[in-house]
Design a protein around this motif. Structure first.
Motif, PDB file in Angstrom:
ATOM      1  N   ARG A   1      32.842 -39.191  29.628  1.00 20.68           N
ATOM      2  CA  ARG A   1      31.799 -39.543  30.583  1.00 20.68           C
ATOM      3  C   ARG A   1      30.612 -38.612  30.418  1.00 20.68           C
ATOM      4  N   ARG A   2      29.398 -39.194  30.472  1.00 20.95           N
ATOM      5  CA  ARG A   2      28.173 -38.393  30.348  1.00 20.95           C
ATOM      6  C   ARG A   2      28.002 -37.567  31.630  1.00 20.95           C
ATOM      7  N   ALA A   3      27.787 -36.262  31.460  1.00 20.06           N
ATOM      8  CA  ALA A   3      27.597 -35.393  32.624  1.00 20.06           C
ATOM      9  C   ALA A   3      26.360 -35.829  33.396  1.00 20.06           C
ATOM     10  N   THR A   4      26.427 -35.733  34.704  1.00 16.78           N
ATOM     11  CA  THR A   4      25.299 -36.123  35.557  1.00 16.78           C
ATOM     12  C   THR A   4      24.670 -34.886  36.179  1.00 16.78           C
ATOM     13  N   ILE A   5      23.527 -35.090  36.799  1.00 14.02           N
ATOM     14  CA  ILE A   5      22.845 -33.990  37.476  1.00 14.02           C
ATOM     15  C   ILE A   5      23.685 -33.469  38.643  1.00 14.02           C
ATOM     16  N   ALA A   6      24.482 -34.362  39.230  1.00  8.22           N
ATOM     17  CA  ALA A   6      25.378 -33.933  40.326  1.00  8.22           C
ATOM     18  C   ALA A   6      26.446 -32.980  39.803  1.00  8.22           C
ATOM     19  N   ASP A   7      26.966 -33.261  38.593  1.00  8.22           N
ATOM     20  CA  ASP A   7      27.963 -32.369  37.988  1.00  8.22           C
ATOM     21  C   ASP A   7      27.361 -30.984  37.751  1.00  8.22           C
ATOM     22  N   VAL A   8      26.132 -30.973  37.247  1.00  2.94           N
ATOM     23  CA  VAL A   8      25.453 -29.703  36.981  1.00  2.94           C
ATOM     24  C   VAL A   8      25.255 -28.935  38.279  1.00  2.94           C
ATOM     25  N   ALA A   9      24.834 -29.641  39.339  1.00  2.65           N
ATOM     26  CA  ALA A   9      24.598 -28.996  40.631  1.00  2.65           C
ATOM     27  C   ALA A   9      25.871 -28.371  41.174  1.00  2.65           C
ATOM     28  N   ARG A  10      26.995 -29.091  41.084  1.00  2.00           N
ATOM     29  CA  ARG A  10      28.271 -28.566  41.578  1.00  2.00           C
ATOM     30  C   ARG A  10      28.662 -27.308  40.811  1.00  2.00           C
ATOM     31  N   LYS A  11      28.528 -27.351  39.500  1.00  3.12           N
ATOM     32  CA  LYS A  11      28.942 -26.205  38.692  1.00  3.12           C
ATOM     33  C   LYS A  11      28.047 -24.995  38.951  1.00  3.12           C
ATOM     34  N   ALA A  12      26.738 -25.264  39.193  1.00  3.93           N
ATOM     35  CA  ALA A  12      25.800 -24.167  39.439  1.00  3.93           C
ATOM     36  C   ALA A  12      25.831 -23.696  40.881  1.00  3.93           C
ATOM     37  N   GLY A  13      26.507 -24.454  41.765  1.00  6.90           N
ATOM     38  CA  GLY A  13      26.594 -24.072  43.168  1.00  6.90           C
ATOM     39  C   GLY A  13      25.298 -24.263  43.917  1.00  6.90           C
ATOM     40  N   VAL A  14      24.544 -25.335  43.556  1.00  2.00           N
ATOM     41  CA  VAL A  14      23.273 -25.623  44.235  1.00  2.00           C
ATOM     42  C   VAL A  14      23.274 -27.085  44.662  1.00  2.00           C
ATOM     43  N   ALA A  15      22.299 -27.440  45.474  1.00  2.00           N
ATOM     44  CA  ALA A  15      22.162 -28.829  45.884  1.00  2.00           C
ATOM     45  C   ALA A  15      21.696 -29.674  44.694  1.00  2.00           C
ATOM     46  N   THR A  16      22.059 -30.950  44.714  1.00  2.00           N
ATOM     47  CA  THR A  16      21.651 -31.846  43.639  1.00  2.00           C
ATOM     48  C   THR A  16      20.132 -31.919  43.541  1.00  2.00           C
ATOM     49  N   SER A  17      19.454 -31.908  44.696  1.00  6.52           N
ATOM     50  CA  SER A  17      17.993 -31.973  44.684  1.00  6.52           C
ATOM     51  C   SER A  17      17.393 -30.758  43.992  1.00  6.52           C
TER      52      SER A  17
END
Length: 356
Positions: free
Chosen positions: A8-24
């Motif tokens: 599965r292609r990583a999404t911006i939501a995945d990046v946000a979760r891993k970085a510990g920040v909001a998706t926005s």
């Protein structure tokens, strides 16, 4: 997950979760539309690199805008021959430059109907259309585009009121070349034109054929030349190709009793073909016959010759069309632009032998 399934292609939501920040917040890092603390930005980018996330999916952005991200370009005639003309190649380079800010793809299309008489343009997934010329079949393409409400720009053709155009001063530029030939002392001049219409018939340009001509470039260049040589005989080629210039050149130069002292062609490729025809017959250029063209391109096979011609801004012409498409897709009004050519005297024209 099965080994046969694509990851599965990583999404911006995945990046946000891993970085510990909001998706926005993660979205802002990639869009650059607002400032983010350097430490936060570094954390988001590190998470993206670890997940293999390269940025927003452009297809998703296109869907949100209701666009395909594609601009259709309608060329006259066969696509396999369109790019044999360096003018077309240069113009397409400019068009790509003009569309750069859109990151748009280009879909090349012919001006002929598909199976059942329908036009491929009627269902092509394009956001806007550029028509190269607007004559014969391309007028049908224009109607299809207008019925879909798509932005359209026409390069060197009259599409009617309200359609932005990119034009050249073809009449003035052709007259400049003709005046140069006349000032050298030539009176017995013959003309080689581009096709008059979509039939692309090779032969003498009669008053009847000219009355039904639909190719604006051909008509305007002929008008300019005949401002200077009103009675000069003209012959139409079936396209802007060296081989066509060779065929028409043979027709014009074969009979010594009727041979012109100068030939003015409506493209450099046609002029190069006329020069080859002269050389076949043992004639020297410009000693026995002067030859002039139009376009200002680099033509192979001319040897030491530098063609007398009118240099057109082919790259700028394409770029201007792309810029107007970009304006319309931003919701801004497009404008018609008129570009100018530059006369260039070369080594293929000289006074006729009788004058010398």
């Amino acid at each position: 997950m099965s080994s046969l399934e694509s990851p599965r292609r990583a999404t911006i939501a995945d990046v946000a979760r891993k970085a510990g920040v909001a998706t926005s917040t993660a979205s802002v890092v990639f869009s650059g539309k607002a400032k983010v603390a350097p430490s936060t930005k570094e954390r988001v980018l590190a998470a993206a690199a670890e997940l293999g996330y390269a940025g927003p999916d452009p297809r998703a952005a296109s869907l949100r805008r209701g666009r395909s991200g594609i601009v259709g370009v309608v060329l006259e005639g066969h696509l396999r021959t369109a790019f044999l003309d360096p003018v077309t190649t240069a113009m397409m380079d400019g068009l790509t430059d003009g569309l750069a800010e859109l990151s748009a793809g280009i879909l090349l299309m012919r001006d002929e109907p598909g199976e059942g008489g329908s036009s491929a343009l009627s269902s092509a997934p394009v956001d806007a259309v550029v028509l190269i010329g607007c004559s014969g079949r391309t007028r049908d393409s224009l109607e299809v585009v207008r019925s879909r409400g798509l932005p359209v720009v026409v390069i060197e053709g009259d599409a009617g009121e309200g359609i932005p155009r990119i034009t050249l001063d073809n009449t003035t530029a052709a007259a400049d070349v003709a005046r140069h030939v006349r000032e050298l002392g030539h009176e017995n001049v013959a003309l080689v034109t581009l096709p008059l219409d979509s039939a692309r018939e090779r032969g003498q340009v009669t008053a009847e054929r000219l009355a039904t001509a639909t190719v604006d470039v051909t008509i305007h260049r002929l008008l300019g030349t005949r401002e200077v040589f009103p009675n000069a005989p003209a012959f139409s080629a079936a396209g802007s190709f060296i081989d066509e210039g060779l065929l028409v050149g043979r027709m014009l130069l074969a009979d010594p009793l009727r041979r012109p002292t100068a030939v003015i062609a409506q493209s450099d490729l046609l002029a190069a073909g006329v020069i080859r025809a002269a050389e076949e017959l043992g004639l020297s250029v410009p000693g026995d016959v002067s030859v002039a063209g139009f376009d200002g391109i680099s033509v192979d096979g001319l040897g030491a010759h530098t063609l007398t011609t009118s240099v057109q801004p082919a790259v700028e012409k394409g770029r201007a069309a792309g810029e107007q498409v970009a304006r319309m897709l931003r919701g801004e009004p497009a404008v018609t632009q008129n570009l100018t050519c530059r006369f260039r005297a070369g080594t293929t024209t000289a006074p006729p032998s009788a004058v010398r």
